[in-house]
Enzyme design. Sequence first.
Site, short mmCIF file in Angstrom:
data_model
loop_
_atom_site.label_atom_id
_atom_site.label_comp_id
_atom_site.label_asym_id
_atom_site.label_seq_id
_atom_site.Cartn_x
_atom_site.Cartn_y
_atom_site.Cartn_z
N CYS A 75 54.97 -31.31 -90.46
CA CYS A 75 53.81 -30.72 -89.79
C CYS A 75 54.25 -29.67 -88.77
O CYS A 75 55.14 -29.92 -87.95
CB CYS A 75 53.02 -31.82 -89.08
SG CYS A 75 51.54 -31.22 -88.23
N CYS A 81 51.57 -32.16 -80.93
CA CYS A 81 50.53 -33.17 -81.12
C CYS A 81 51.04 -34.53 -80.67
O CYS A 81 52.21 -34.86 -80.84
CB CYS A 81 50.14 -33.19 -82.60
SG CYS A 81 49.01 -34.53 -83.04
N GLN A 229 42.85 -52.56 -90.49
CA GLN A 229 44.19 -52.00 -90.48
C GLN A 229 44.19 -50.63 -91.15
O GLN A 229 43.57 -50.45 -92.20
CB GLN A 229 45.16 -52.93 -91.19
CG GLN A 229 45.36 -54.27 -90.51
CD GLN A 229 46.18 -54.16 -89.23
OE1 GLN A 229 46.90 -53.19 -89.02
NE2 GLN A 229 46.09 -55.16 -88.38
N TYR A 258 40.77 -63.21 -81.89
CA TYR A 258 40.60 -61.77 -82.05
C TYR A 258 40.39 -61.49 -83.54
O TYR A 258 41.06 -60.64 -84.14
CB TYR A 258 41.82 -61.01 -81.54
CG TYR A 258 42.34 -61.46 -80.19
CD1 TYR A 258 41.87 -60.90 -79.01
CD2 TYR A 258 43.33 -62.45 -80.09
CE1 TYR A 258 42.35 -61.31 -77.77
CE2 TYR A 258 43.82 -62.86 -78.87
CZ TYR A 258 43.33 -62.29 -77.71
OH TYR A 258 43.82 -62.69 -76.49
N GLU A 279 35.70 -63.31 -81.52
CA GLU A 279 35.85 -61.85 -81.50
C GLU A 279 34.84 -61.28 -80.52
O GLU A 279 33.70 -61.75 -80.44
CB GLU A 279 35.63 -61.29 -82.91
CG GLU A 279 35.39 -59.80 -83.01
CD GLU A 279 36.55 -58.97 -82.51
OE1 GLU A 279 36.31 -57.98 -81.80
OE2 GLU A 279 37.71 -59.32 -82.83
N ASP A 318 45.77 -62.10 -83.19
CA ASP A 318 46.08 -60.68 -83.40
C ASP A 318 45.47 -59.91 -82.24
O ASP A 318 44.45 -59.23 -82.38
CB ASP A 318 45.50 -60.23 -84.74
CG ASP A 318 45.89 -58.80 -85.10
OD1 ASP A 318 46.67 -58.19 -84.35
OD2 ASP A 318 45.38 -58.30 -86.12
N CYS A 345 51.08 -55.65 -82.22
CA CYS A 345 51.32 -54.22 -82.45
C CYS A 345 52.17 -53.59 -81.35
O CYS A 345 52.37 -52.37 -81.35
CB CYS A 345 49.99 -53.48 -82.57
SG CYS A 345 48.93 -53.60 -81.11
#
Length: 391
Positions: A75, A81, A229, A258, A279, A318, A345
């Site tokens: 890119c 960016c 996801q 979650y 949730e 999660d 994550c």
Amino acid sequence: MTQQHEGAVLELDLGPIAHGGFCVARSEGRVVFVRGGLPGEKVRARVLDDSKASHWFAATREVLVADEHRVDPVCPVAGVCGGCDFQHVQIDFQRELKRRVVAEQLQRIAGIDWEGAVEPADADEDGLGWRTRMHYRTRDGVPALRAFRSHDLVAVPAEGCPISHPSGRAAARDAAAGAEEVQVVVSGTGADRTRVSVLADGVLVEGPATVTESCGPLQWKVDAGGFWQVHPRAAKVLTAAVLDGLQPRQGEKALDLYCGVGLFAGVLARAGARVEGVEISRRAVTLARRNVTGRFIVGRTERSMRQLSSRADLVVLDPPRKGAGRKVVAEILTRRPRAVAHVACDPASLARDLSLFAEGGYRPASIRAFDLFPMTHHVECVAILVPATED
């Protein structure tokens, strides 16, 4: 706050990779976190942020001595960016850098010596065209993304953002001509990802408002603007890791914290578990109740867990990037599950949570890491925790 060094160009020898995709360097005793470099390189880097006395942030502008794993970014705006951190790095070595970060965070924060690898989502993946959900701002009528550590907007190339799914690029261009904010979602079952939904300034202008996502024989309904996801293989990779680690048994009680629209609850229910979930999104819970046979409640996990069963054989969590935290971990520990799957994550928040579990007598039986965000510094981990007394 002084600004006298912002914009200055420094000649730096780059040290190890750090959490966030930066290499660590030093200038006159001060730590400088440098984007766009590789360990061992000598670079000229421009200071982007000097607001902290203890450390600055900078971006590579010229490479004086290059590492052998450096490649030309695909890119043209990759260095400006904020979306991609590692386009200048050969794909296999991106995973090695992520491995080093996961190992360092686990050891430093949780005292865990981890010798695993970062596994690719697909062995043949080149790191491009994977992102099925994109959120753009617009600049001069074209899709744009935020610059690194800035509110400035960077227009994506005319042919589209290289990590975005190709099926959504034309729709992004079309919608950006008349909106300030554009969301593009590419959905479908299996390899057939050709359905495109577009929200322009929050209004659906193309495609279905509710999309269908799949993992093996199971399907889930998800709002086009809701959470799922973003890598096409992520659901399969993560659910397989969770099932392999937990080995659910017929009739066991499982909690999905979650839970979103019920991804993990769905595969656990199919394996014979009786599932409950929590949730914060009311709409996601409405869909979870449609997607999965089980009990799902709306609320913040840390405030609502006492509404769930007081015992559980299995727990999947999660959490968002900040991690679960002490209150949620404490509630899990009161249920004394035989196994916990922590899907994370962020390796730093995972390490903090693992330390809390260790205080309550749970240890990691396994920790796996997956490259579900190629070209970025992000990495997904799945830790399976069991009572420390188990062999």
